[in-house]
Design a protein around this motif. Structure first.
Motif, short mmCIF file in Angstrom:
data_model
loop_
_atom_site.label_atom_id
_atom_site.label_comp_id
_atom_site.label_asym_id
_atom_site.label_seq_id
_atom_site.Cartn_x
_atom_site.Cartn_y
_atom_site.Cartn_z
N LYS A 170 0.76 -1.21 0.16
CA LYS A 170 0.05 0.04 0.14
C LYS A 170 0.88 1.09 0.03
O LYS A 170 1.81 1.42 0.77
CB LYS A 170 -1.00 0.15 1.28
CG LYS A 170 -1.90 -0.99 1.67
CD LYS A 170 -3.13 -0.78 1.06
CE LYS A 170 -4.26 -1.91 1.18
NZ LYS A 170 -5.41 -1.57 0.63
N ARG A 192 3.62 0.92 2.87
CA ARG A 192 3.54 -0.32 3.77
C ARG A 192 4.09 -1.66 2.95
O ARG A 192 3.72 -1.79 2.02
CB ARG A 192 2.10 -0.67 4.21
CG ARG A 192 2.03 -1.85 5.26
CD ARG A 192 0.70 -1.90 5.89
NE ARG A 192 0.12 -3.18 4.89
CZ ARG A 192 -1.29 -3.30 4.95
NH1 ARG A 192 -2.10 -2.73 5.67
NH2 ARG A 192 -1.54 -4.21 4.26
N HIS A 193 5.09 -2.15 3.53
CA HIS A 193 5.75 -3.52 3.06
C HIS A 193 5.71 -4.21 4.12
O HIS A 193 6.41 -4.14 5.15
CB HIS A 193 7.28 -3.19 2.57
CG HIS A 193 7.54 -2.08 1.53
ND1 HIS A 193 7.96 -0.91 1.62
CD2 HIS A 193 7.43 -2.28 0.25
CE1 HIS A 193 8.11 -0.37 0.44
NE2 HIS A 193 7.90 -1.41 -0.43
N VAL A 197 5.68 -0.06 8.11
CA VAL A 197 5.08 1.17 7.44
C VAL A 197 6.24 2.31 7.66
O VAL A 197 6.84 2.38 8.65
CB VAL A 197 3.99 1.53 8.33
CG1 VAL A 197 3.54 2.81 7.96
CG2 VAL A 197 2.75 0.44 8.21
N GLU A 216 4.70 6.15 12.05
CA GLU A 216 5.03 4.81 11.47
C GLU A 216 4.75 3.77 12.65
O GLU A 216 4.16 2.82 12.29
CB GLU A 216 6.66 4.66 11.41
CG GLU A 216 6.84 5.79 10.06
CD GLU A 216 8.28 5.57 9.58
OE1 GLU A 216 9.26 4.95 10.43
OE2 GLU A 216 8.86 6.13 8.82
N SER A 220 2.13 1.16 11.97
CA SER A 220 2.21 -0.40 12.02
C SER A 220 1.58 -1.39 12.82
O SER A 220 1.12 -2.41 12.62
CB SER A 220 3.84 -0.55 12.52
OG SER A 220 4.70 0.26 11.70
N TRP A 223 -3.21 -0.08 10.51
CA TRP A 223 -3.14 0.78 9.22
C TRP A 223 -4.64 1.31 8.87
O TRP A 223 -5.38 0.51 8.32
CB TRP A 223 -2.76 -0.39 8.14
CG TRP A 223 -2.75 0.52 6.71
CD1 TRP A 223 -3.90 0.28 5.90
CD2 TRP A 223 -1.60 1.30 6.29
NE1 TRP A 223 -3.38 1.15 4.82
CE2 TRP A 223 -2.22 1.67 5.27
CE3 TRP A 223 -0.34 1.58 6.64
CZ2 TRP A 223 -1.44 2.33 4.26
CZ3 TRP A 223 0.33 2.39 5.88
CH2 TRP A 223 -0.19 2.87 4.83
#
Lengths: 264, 162
Positions: A170, A192-193, A197, A216, A220, A223
């Motif tokens: 995302k 976001r990975h 985040v 962040e 995290s 979301w």
């Protein structure tokens, strides 16, 4: 504008040699910042090395989940790329809202990242996407690359060849643009990975683009735009000028971050 | 000095000019194509917009040397013969100008917008896409009407030709 010598190399090596041979030379990408600056005589490079005709600096590639964008790729090309609209629509949308259509036809991603204007859009995307900046000599992580107002880790004569990053699950960008200059008064890129985040803010920091650690952590854990309700954005270290006070920018950062999460 | 060779409105031209010469000055002073206007000279107003290889750019923010090897179209090259281009005609019909200074840049920007959107244009899109063109007579309402009308006509013509 003071007189200058124009060069048009076709390889990275040739460009680097021209820059090394002329200590007062500057690389010229789209020129949408450098040429206005030269017209005001705030910059007077002896030589201009045009990077737009170097094949290695062009194009958008997808290698697995890794996105690689050549430094001389224009904002219009990033905005119009079907590959990016699918793999990272947040970045395509960011590019579609830089300046105006004429600027987007000339301005380049590499030029923006090299200039590191504190109100430019791309630096926030590079930082939030955990991008790598590939130069003529090395690879630099975005966290190590942006070092201050108009300052980067680039050495003299070192040019950006490409940037790359993993396609995020995302990502989105939201900015509040100054209605006259169209530069961000606050712009927030969220990405976001997996569990990680990253949130990066442009246009607001008195030392340039920065990551917002509290946001962040909150995103995290959860979301959603509502997760940011409990985050307090400090006005310390934010720009305070005739366009907006530091407190107003702090408020904008939170609002833009919520909009970005909602859009992602 | 820089050797500049390019095609302007279908005509090949070659000149030896200073490296610092802007494309806008090259068009106006070297080629005497004074339809391209210089308004703000700070890259904001869009009066100097021309097409370089089919894309709208601000000719006051591009060096003539950067344009070497390209095909440039200015307002003078938009129509051939006595007939106006549909966008020029629409600006006339809708009175899309007052003093006229911004008009050539507005028209070049509008042709670019219509080409890029291929007919699918609405008022909000036209207003957003004209972000880089400033009219100090504040004549935007009629300009937007003219662009939408020209878009309908050009899109209609395309359909009729198919």
């Amino acid at each position: 504008m003071y007189e200058t010598n124009y060069h048009r190399p076709s390889t990275v090596e040739e460009a680097v040699a021209l820059l090394s041979a002329n200590p007062d030379a500057k690389p010229l990408a789209g020129g949408q910042t450098l040429i206005p600056t030269m017209k005001q005589r705030l910059a007077a490079p002896s030589d201009l090395v045009d990077l737009r005709h170097i094949e290695a600096l062009r194009g958008i590639k997808l290698e697995g989940r890794r996105i690689i964008i050549g430094a001389a790729t224009t904002h219009a090309e990033v905005a119009g790329s079907e590959a990016l609209q699918s793999a990272c629509p947040g970045l395509a949308s960011l590019a579609a809202h830089i300046g105006d259509p004429h600027v987007r036809h000339m301005g380049t991603l590499g030029g923006s990242v090299a200039n590191n204007d504190p109100a430019a859009d791309y630096p926030s995307a590079m930082l939030a996407l955990d991008a790598t900046i590939h130069t003529s000599t090395r690879d630099i992580k975005a966290d190590d690359y942006f070092t201050g107002l108009f300052e980067t880790a680039l050495d003299e004569g070192e040019i950006i060849v490409a940037v790359s990053f993993e396609a995020p699950e995302k990502a989105a960008y939201a900015k509040f643009a100054n209605p006259a200059s169209l530069y961000a008064m606050a712009g927030v890129f969220v990405a976001r990975h997996g569990a990680g985040v990253r949130v990066a803010v442009t246009g607001a920091g008195s030392d340039g683009v920065f990551r917002q650690g509290d946001m962040e952590a909150a995103l995290s854990a959860n979301w959603s735009p509502a997760a940011l309700d409990s985050v307090t954005v400090s006005a310390d270290d934010l720009m305070d000028d005739l366009h907006a006070s530091a407190a107003y920018r702090a408020s904008l950062i939170k609002t833009m971050a919520k909009r970005a999460v909602a859009a992602a | 000095m820089a050797k500049v060779e390019l095609t302007v409105n279908g005509r090949k031209v070659a000149r030896e000019v200073e490296g610092r010469m802007l494309l806008a000055h090259f068009l106006r002073e070297e080629l005497e194509l004074t339809g391209t206007h210089i308004g703000c000279d700070t890259s904001q107003c869009g009066a100097c917009v021309v097409h370089v290889d089919g894309k709208a750019v601000k000719s006051c923010t591009m060096l003539a040397a950067q344009a070497s090897g390209t095909e440039v179209t200015t307002i003078e090259g938009l129509s051939t013969g006595a007939d106006l281009h549909p966008v020029q005609r629409a600006f006339n019909t809708h009175h899309g100008l007052q003093c006229g200074f911004c008009t050539t840049g507005m028209i070049m920007a509008s042709v670019d917008i219509i080409n890029r959107y291929g007919g699918a244009l609405d008022e909000a899109t036209v207003r957003a896409e004209l972000e880089g063109n400033i009219c100090r007579c504040t004549g935007y309402h009629n300009i937007v009407k003219a662009v939408l009308d020209a878009n309908a006509e050009m899109h209609g013509q395309t359909q009729a030709a198919e």
